[in-house]
Design a protein around this motif. Structure first.
Motif, PDB file in Angstrom:
ATOM      1  N   UNK A 171       0.826  -1.207   0.000  1.00 41.97           N
ATOM      2  CA  UNK A 171       0.000   0.000   0.000  1.00 41.97           C
ATOM      3  C   UNK A 171       0.863   1.261   0.000  1.00 41.97           C
ATOM      4  N   UNK A 172       1.946   1.235   0.800  1.00 42.99           N
ATOM      5  CA  UNK A 172       2.850   2.392   0.807  1.00 42.99           C
ATOM      6  C   UNK A 172       3.496   2.583  -0.562  1.00 42.99           C
ATOM      7  N   UNK A 173       3.909   1.469  -1.174  1.00 50.51           N
ATOM      8  CA  UNK A 173       4.494   1.568  -2.516  1.00 50.51           C
ATOM      9  C   UNK A 173       3.471   2.081  -3.524  1.00 50.51           C
ATOM     10  N   UNK A 174       2.221   1.659  -3.355  1.00 52.68           N
ATOM     11  CA  UNK A 174       1.172   2.134  -4.260  1.00 52.68           C
ATOM     12  C   UNK A 174       0.968   3.637  -4.118  1.00 52.68           C
ATOM     13  N   UNK A 175       0.932   4.113  -2.857  1.00 49.76           N
ATOM     14  CA  UNK A 175       0.782   5.557  -2.652  1.00 49.76           C
ATOM     15  C   UNK A 175       1.959   6.321  -3.247  1.00 49.76           C
ATOM     16  N   UNK A 176       3.166   5.777  -3.076  1.00 49.66           N
ATOM     17  CA  UNK A 176       4.343   6.439  -3.642  1.00 49.66           C
ATOM     18  C   UNK A 176       4.260   6.482  -5.167  1.00 49.66           C
ATOM     19  N   UNK A 177       3.825   5.373  -5.759  1.00 51.97           N
ATOM     20  CA  UNK A 177       3.687   5.347  -7.215  1.00 51.97           C
ATOM     21  C   UNK A 177       2.616   6.330  -7.683  1.00 51.97           C
ATOM     22  N   UNK A 178       1.535   6.440  -6.916  1.00 54.32           N
ATOM     23  CA  UNK A 178       0.500   7.409  -7.281  1.00 54.32           C
ATOM     24  C   UNK A 178       1.040   8.834  -7.207  1.00 54.32           C
ATOM     25  N   UNK A 179       1.828   9.119  -6.142  1.00 53.55           N
ATOM     26  CA  UNK A 179       2.431  10.454  -6.038  1.00 53.55           C
ATOM     27  C   UNK A 179       3.403  10.706  -7.192  1.00 53.55           C
ATOM     28  N   UNK A 182       2.791  13.567 -14.302  1.00 56.13           N
ATOM     29  CA  UNK A 182       1.755  14.217 -15.124  1.00 56.13           C
ATOM     30  C   UNK A 182       1.931  15.731 -15.123  1.00 56.13           C
ATOM     31  N   UNK A 183       2.205  16.288 -13.938  1.00 56.10           N
ATOM     32  CA  UNK A 183       2.422  17.735 -13.874  1.00 56.10           C
ATOM     33  C   UNK A 183       3.656  18.140 -14.668  1.00 56.10           C
ATOM     34  N   UNK A 184       4.726  17.369 -14.520  1.00 55.83           N
ATOM     35  CA  UNK A 184       5.951  17.681 -15.270  1.00 55.83           C
ATOM     36  C   UNK A 184       5.706  17.573 -16.768  1.00 55.83           C
ATOM     37  N   UNK A 185       4.931  16.583 -17.159  1.00 57.90           N
ATOM     38  CA  UNK A 185       4.641  16.405 -18.585  1.00 57.90           C
ATOM     39  C   UNK A 185       3.845  17.586 -19.132  1.00 57.90           C
ATOM     40  N   UNK A 186       2.845  18.033 -18.359  1.00 57.37           N
ATOM     41  CA  UNK A 186       2.071  19.196 -18.811  1.00 57.37           C
ATOM     42  C   UNK A 186       2.950  20.439 -18.904  1.00 57.37           C
TER      43      UNK A 186
END
Length: 239
Positions: A147-155, A161-165
């Protein structure tokens, strides 16, 4: 039985099989007939079927083994087809007066079915329980890490996404600047071309004027020489 059914209900089929097999071994050692253990055989057969369904798509050979064990357990409960046919023929051929009433099996005392605290079976069950608790704790820890790894991946995904935009906006700005630079370059090239054409025309005009001046000078020199000769001749004739 209740512990095995609980493990099967929560999906821990291996633990259920281990508990039920231990129970059957203990009850058999206590002298309990297999006919009195049919509920345990049925539950164990269901667990084997569950295991076969679970590994069927991954390991078909293991699934076949589970199905065969489930079939053997069901045969212990219901018997085989040949045994049922033989018992049916015997019951038909035997006279009615020769059939003896089935004796009711002796009751089993509670002390015979419940293991003592210091018995090996109880120690084995305790070890199994500790092992299952340890496995549960490890799975809980692993789940928390996932779950912690999932949250990190989501962050990380949100940041990407922000960097790409932002990069897309910068790319659009650079494309606009490049377009403006190309327009300015085309305008400068056109201006240079016009200046080169104007200079070439000016040089052509200058060469034309220079030729005309040289020709006029040559004609003037010829005219001057001719006029001077005529003037000298006129002066000589007057003398």
């Amino acid at each position: 039985m209740m512990v095995g059914a609980h493990y099967r209900r929560i999906g821990n089929t291996r633990a259920a099989i281990s508990v039920i097999e231990t129970l059957i071994s203990f009850m058999t050692a206590q002298g309990v007939a297999e006919g009195d253990l049919k509920p345990a055989f049925l539950l164990l057969s269901g667990c084997e079927t569950d295991m076969a369904k679970r590994v069927k798509s991954v390991r078909p050979s293991d699934a076949e083994g589970h199905y065969q064990r489930s079939q053997r357990l069901l045969q212990k409960v219901y018997g085989t087809f040949a045994e049922s046919q033989q018992s049916r023929r015997v019951s038909i051929s035997r006279p009615l007066h020769s059939v003896q009433p089935q004796q009711v099996p002796h009751s089993i005392s509670i002390n015979d079915t419940i293991p003592n605290e210091g018995s090996p079976i109880n120690a084995r069950l305790e070890r199994e329980l500790r092992s299952l608790r340890k496995e549960r704790d490890e799975q809980s820890t692993l789940l928390a890490e996932l779950r912690a790894a999932k949250r990190k991946l989501e962050d990380d995904f949100t940041y990407e996404c922000r960097s790409r935009r932002r990069l897309l906006r910068d790319f659009d700005d650079l494309q606009k600047e490049l377009g403006n630079a190309r327009k300015m370059e085309d305008h400068a090239l056109s201006q240079v071309k016009r200046e080169v054409d104007a200079r070439r025309k000016a040089e052509e005009v200058a060469w034309t004027e220079k030729g005309m001046r040289q020709e006029l000078q040559h004609l003037f020199e010829q005219y001057t020489t001719t006029s001077l000769g005529e003037f000298i001749n006129t002066m000589k004739s007057e003398e």
